[in-house]
Design a protein around this motif. Structure first.
Motif, PDB file in Angstrom:
ATOM      1  N   THR A  20       0.832  -1.195   0.000  1.00 52.49           N
ATOM      2  CA  THR A  20       0.000   0.000   0.000  1.00 52.49           C
ATOM      3  C   THR A  20       0.876   1.257   0.000  1.00 52.49           C
ATOM      4  O   THR A  20       0.625   2.199  -0.747  1.00 52.49           O
ATOM      5  CB  THR A  20      -0.934   0.018   1.229  1.00 52.49           C
ATOM      6  OG1 THR A  20      -1.616  -1.219   1.292  1.00 52.49           O
ATOM      7  CG2 THR A  20      -1.954   1.131   1.115  1.00 52.49           C
ATOM      8  N   TYR A 238     -12.685   2.936  -0.671  1.00 52.73           N
ATOM      9  CA  TYR A 238     -13.316   1.854  -1.445  1.00 52.73           C
ATOM     10  C   TYR A 238     -13.732   2.358  -2.826  1.00 52.73           C
ATOM     11  O   TYR A 238     -13.465   1.713  -3.843  1.00 52.73           O
ATOM     12  CB  TYR A 238     -14.528   1.311  -0.675  1.00 52.73           C
ATOM     13  CG  TYR A 238     -15.557   0.628  -1.529  1.00 52.73           C
ATOM     14  CD1 TYR A 238     -15.365  -0.673  -1.994  1.00 52.73           C
ATOM     15  CD2 TYR A 238     -16.733   1.287  -1.890  1.00 52.73           C
ATOM     16  CE1 TYR A 238     -16.321  -1.294  -2.784  1.00 52.73           C
ATOM     17  CE2 TYR A 238     -17.690   0.673  -2.685  1.00 52.73           C
ATOM     18  CZ  TYR A 238     -17.486  -0.615  -3.130  1.00 52.73           C
ATOM     19  OH  TYR A 238     -18.422  -1.217  -3.917  1.00 52.73           O
ATOM     20  N   SER A 241     -10.579   3.103  -5.054  1.00 55.46           N
ATOM     21  CA  SER A 241      -9.784   1.970  -5.542  1.00 55.46           C
ATOM     22  C   SER A 241     -10.609   0.912  -6.261  1.00 55.46           C
ATOM     23  O   SER A 241     -10.144   0.354  -7.241  1.00 55.46           O
ATOM     24  CB  SER A 241      -8.951   1.356  -4.416  1.00 55.46           C
ATOM     25  OG  SER A 241      -9.632   1.383  -3.212  1.00 55.46           O
ATOM     26  N   MET A 242     -11.843   0.621  -5.776  1.00 55.92           N
ATOM     27  CA  MET A 242     -12.590  -0.470  -6.384  1.00 55.92           C
ATOM     28  C   MET A 242     -13.537   0.000  -7.479  1.00 55.92           C
ATOM     29  O   MET A 242     -13.911  -0.787  -8.335  1.00 55.92           O
ATOM     30  CB  MET A 242     -13.393  -1.232  -5.319  1.00 55.92           C
ATOM     31  CG  MET A 242     -12.585  -1.746  -4.145  1.00 55.92           C
ATOM     32  SD  MET A 242     -11.216  -2.809  -4.618  1.00 55.92           S
ATOM     33  CE  MET A 242     -12.064  -4.364  -4.800  1.00 55.92           C
ATOM     34  N   VAL A 247      -5.643   2.945  -8.077  1.00 54.22           N
ATOM     35  CA  VAL A 247      -4.927   2.250  -7.015  1.00 54.22           C
ATOM     36  C   VAL A 247      -4.035   3.207  -6.224  1.00 54.22           C
ATOM     37  O   VAL A 247      -3.962   3.145  -4.996  1.00 54.22           O
ATOM     38  CB  VAL A 247      -4.091   1.097  -7.617  1.00 54.22           C
ATOM     39  CG1 VAL A 247      -3.134   0.526  -6.590  1.00 54.22           C
ATOM     40  CG2 VAL A 247      -5.018   0.014  -8.136  1.00 54.22           C
ATOM     41  N   GLY A 250      -6.273   5.488  -4.021  1.00 57.45           N
ATOM     42  CA  GLY A 250      -6.886   4.681  -2.966  1.00 57.45           C
ATOM     43  C   GLY A 250      -5.870   4.259  -1.914  1.00 57.45           C
ATOM     44  O   GLY A 250      -6.165   4.255  -0.720  1.00 57.45           O
ATOM     45  N   SER A 251      -4.652   3.940  -2.348  1.00 61.24           N
ATOM     46  CA  SER A 251      -3.616   3.527  -1.401  1.00 61.24           C
ATOM     47  C   SER A 251      -3.221   4.682  -0.493  1.00 61.24           C
ATOM     48  O   SER A 251      -3.019   4.489   0.715  1.00 61.24           O
ATOM     49  CB  SER A 251      -2.389   3.012  -2.152  1.00 61.24           C
ATOM     50  OG  SER A 251      -2.741   1.894  -2.927  1.00 61.24           O
TER      51      SER A 251
ATOM     52  N   VAL B 125      -6.386  -2.659  -1.406  1.00 64.46           N
ATOM     53  CA  VAL B 125      -5.860  -2.731  -2.770  1.00 64.46           C
ATOM     54  C   VAL B 125      -4.859  -3.882  -2.931  1.00 64.46           C
ATOM     55  O   VAL B 125      -5.040  -4.726  -3.817  1.00 64.46           O
ATOM     56  CB  VAL B 125      -5.235  -1.385  -3.174  1.00 64.46           C
ATOM     57  CG1 VAL B 125      -4.567  -1.499  -4.518  1.00 64.46           C
ATOM     58  CG2 VAL B 125      -6.302  -0.308  -3.186  1.00 64.46           C
ATOM     59  N   TYR B 128      -6.561  -7.288  -2.699  1.00 64.01           N
ATOM     60  CA  TYR B 128      -7.375  -7.523  -3.890  1.00 64.01           C
ATOM     61  C   TYR B 128      -6.485  -7.945  -5.063  1.00 64.01           C
ATOM     62  O   TYR B 128      -6.762  -8.924  -5.752  1.00 64.01           O
ATOM     63  CB  TYR B 128      -8.165  -6.264  -4.238  1.00 64.01           C
ATOM     64  CG  TYR B 128      -9.033  -6.422  -5.453  1.00 64.01           C
ATOM     65  CD1 TYR B 128     -10.303  -6.970  -5.351  1.00 64.01           C
ATOM     66  CD2 TYR B 128      -8.578  -6.036  -6.719  1.00 64.01           C
ATOM     67  CE1 TYR B 128     -11.096  -7.135  -6.473  1.00 64.01           C
ATOM     68  CE2 TYR B 128      -9.361  -6.200  -7.846  1.00 64.01           C
ATOM     69  CZ  TYR B 128     -10.619  -6.743  -7.719  1.00 64.01           C
ATOM     70  OH  TYR B 128     -11.404  -6.923  -8.828  1.00 64.01           O
ATOM     71  N   LEU B 129      -5.391  -7.198  -5.258  1.00 61.62           N
ATOM     72  CA  LEU B 129      -4.503  -7.504  -6.382  1.00 61.62           C
ATOM     73  C   LEU B 129      -3.812  -8.853  -6.199  1.00 61.62           C
ATOM     74  O   LEU B 129      -3.698  -9.629  -7.154  1.00 61.62           O
ATOM     75  CB  LEU B 129      -3.457  -6.398  -6.560  1.00 61.62           C
ATOM     76  CG  LEU B 129      -4.004  -5.041  -7.005  1.00 61.62           C
ATOM     77  CD1 LEU B 129      -2.890  -4.018  -7.113  1.00 61.62           C
ATOM     78  CD2 LEU B 129      -4.750  -5.160  -8.337  1.00 61.62           C
TER      79      LEU B 129
END
Lengths: 278, 276
Positions: A20, A238, A241-242, A247, A250-251, B125, B128-129
């Motif tokens: 992350t 959420y 990122s989703m 990414v 979101g990280s 994340v 998930y990845l």
């Protein structure tokens, strides 16, 4: 014999967290594979200047504080009530604890559809029965409605723990105070509350950890809306990122959430650690 | 010694406590009642409380949709699987910390607890990845692994607090009496440890059954347990309240019953022994 558990937990903690942190410094969108590049603190800059960030932070704090106030005040009151001599105490206890065992998606959907729905919900029929206009809970007061649902789920937890603590209260001390002419309120304020303080702290800290991660209740009721009215930090990360597949962003948000939770965790760890000595 | 109270006061307390208890329980009661109504009666206004035509058709409809049983089975496998794997890893760890504590035992315990403080969204994340790249996304195995790790600190802690209460002198006494190591484990330790292990199992099945962050984010059609399946009912229309209630009742009933048995362990497990 210790090592498998330690190694597993170590990997579980370090690997994803390191990933992350790494992702949070990359421009990295799942929809554009192969374009990853190092961008320094850009994601953090975007996250903090995102128009949703401040509402999300305020909503998170409102949700956590709102639920804490309701469950602690309600929990103390209920625990004191349930500690009195009565008929059918065991059954009442079971009724009060029940909401804690309901899975979050079920509680959220039951409240949203069957109780709070402005057309077909039970509250709407009751309002009509009284000649009032039904209230559209999730449109008019989305965050307050979510707070109500989450508080309903956590009130049993607070009650159960405070009741357990209350049962270890020294009855002789209570009776001595009573014989000395101390009134009900004085005894509550000077004996019951100080005795409960430690358990209240435990309840507050543990609930905070779980409440910072409230997710399903928001997902199935308001999806964070209308607008950002019920978006919390967890839900914002959420979405980024989703749903937007960003990414990197979101990280960065995830790391902010980790830091926020750690501030609480430090206090909780100290309390539990002190208890371990005894 | 129970304190003397007047009948009148006891009656008043009883009435108040029952009133509040029923109020708190009401949404669950209402769900169960609605599950026995027809869809038309479920949204009737004013609603009928008990005097409606009781029917089992919602349960039949929900069960006929074969996917319901698939999701129920997913929940069972994921909750039991993650708890059993967790116990397998945690029992030796908790055992050695309780009986052969070292200098750093306390630090290890506190560190394990600290992993529980990490908010799930902070590692959403990468998990998930990783799941996607290893083919574990939307599989029961993937969720069993994740939930095992999520609940492992609680399992270790609960077991540790239970094992710590087993007096070491009893083991010594058995040894003095000439018991071999195997009979020591079989006849002395196991009977004393089983209640603690059972309580830990119970609480963790409940936690894993209701876990709603990872189950919603790491599953789609195949491995979705009941948490994710029920969440997919979140359409705003009022035509399915009775079926939603039937599905919900079946999803919560087993865990509600287990939960009522585990009240005491719940306090202990969720406060990491800080409140007993």
């Amino acid at each position: 014999m210790l090592s498998p558990a330690v190694i597993l937990l170590f990997l579980w903690m370090i690997v994803p967290l390191a990933m992350t942190v790494y992702f949070s410094f990359l421009r990295f969108n799942l929809l554009m594979p192969g374009t990853e590049e190092f961008t320094g603190f850009e994601n953090y800059l975007y996250f903090f200047t995102d128009p949703s960030f401040w509402p999300a932070l305020i909503n998170t704090l409102t949700l956590v504080l709102g639920v804490l106030v309701i469950t602690v005040v309600g929990g103390v009151a209920l625990a004191v009530l349930l500690d009195q001599p009565m008929w059918g105490q065991g059954i009442v206890r079971i009724l009060v604890i029940a909401p804690f065992f309901i899975m979050p998606s079920v509680s959220a959907l039951v409240w949203k559809n069957m109780l709070m729905n402005p057309v077909n919900g039970l509250f709407a029929s009751m309002a009509r029965g009284l000649g009032l206009e039904p209230f559209d809970f999730f449109a008019e007061a989305p965050l307050a409605s979510i707070i109500a649902i989450v508080a309903w789920q956590w009130l049993p937890f607070a009650t159960l723990i405070l009741l357990t603590a209350l049962q270890s209260l020294d009855q002789e001390q209570m009776e001595a105070a009573e014989m000395d002419g101390a009134g009900w309120f004085w005894r509550f304020l000077h004996l019951t509350i100080p005795h409960l303080m430690r358990s209240i702290t435990v309840v507050v800290l543990i609930q905070t950890i779980f409440l910072l991660s409230v997710f399903a209740e928001i997902l199935v009721t308001t999806n964070g809306g209308p607008g950002t009215a019920s978006t919390t930090l967890t839900f914002l990360v959420y979405m980024q990122s989703m749903l937007q597949f960003d990414v990197g962003l979101g990280s960065a948000g995830g790391i902010v959430a980790v830091i926020l939770a750690n501030i609480v965790a430090i206090f909780l760890m100290r309390m539990i650690g002190r208890n371990l000595e005894a | 010694m129970a304190r003397e109270v007047s009948k009148g006061r006891k009656a008043a307390v009883t009435a108040l406590a029952w009133g509040i208890g029923l109020l708190i329980f009401f949404p669950i009661l209402w769900t169960v009642l609605t599950s026995f109504k027809t869809e038309a009666e479920a949204i009737a206004s004013p609603p009928s409380f008990l005097f409606f035509d009781w029917t089992l058709e919602n349960y039949e409809t929900v069960n006929e949709r074969s996917d319901y049983l698939v999701h129920f089975w997913n929940s069972v496998v994921i909750a039991l699987g993650s708890t059993l794997v967790g116990l397998l890893v945690a029992v030796p760890a908790a055992w050695s910390m309780a009986f052969v504590p070292g200098k750093r035992t306390k630090d290890v315990l506190m560190w394990m607890l600290s992993t529980k403080m990490m908010p799930a969204v902070g590692v959403l994340v990468p998990i998930y990845l990783l799941a996607r790249d290893t083919g574990l996304l939307d599989t029961k195995l993937g969720l069993v692994i994740v939930l095992t790790l999520v609940n492992l600190p609680i399992i270790v802690w609960m077991l540790y607090t239970y094992f710590k209460e087993i007096p070491g002198e009893i083991l010594e006494a058995a040894r003095m009496d000439g018991a071999s190591l195997s009979s020591e484990i079989l006849y002395v330790l196991t009977p004393m440890a089983v209640p603690g292990i059972a309580s830990t199992l119970l609480l963790n099945v409940i936690l894993a059954w209701n876990e709603s962050f990872w189950t919603l984010n790491l599953t789609a059609a195949n491995a979705a347990p009941l948490t994710a399946f029920i969440a997919s009912y979140s359409s705003p229309e009022g035509l399915f309240y009775a079926k939603l209630s039937a599905a919900s009742t079946m999803a919560i009933a087993p865990i509600l019953i287990l939960g009522w048995f585990s009240q005491k362990q719940l306090v202990r497990g969720l406060t990491f022994g800080a409140v007993k």
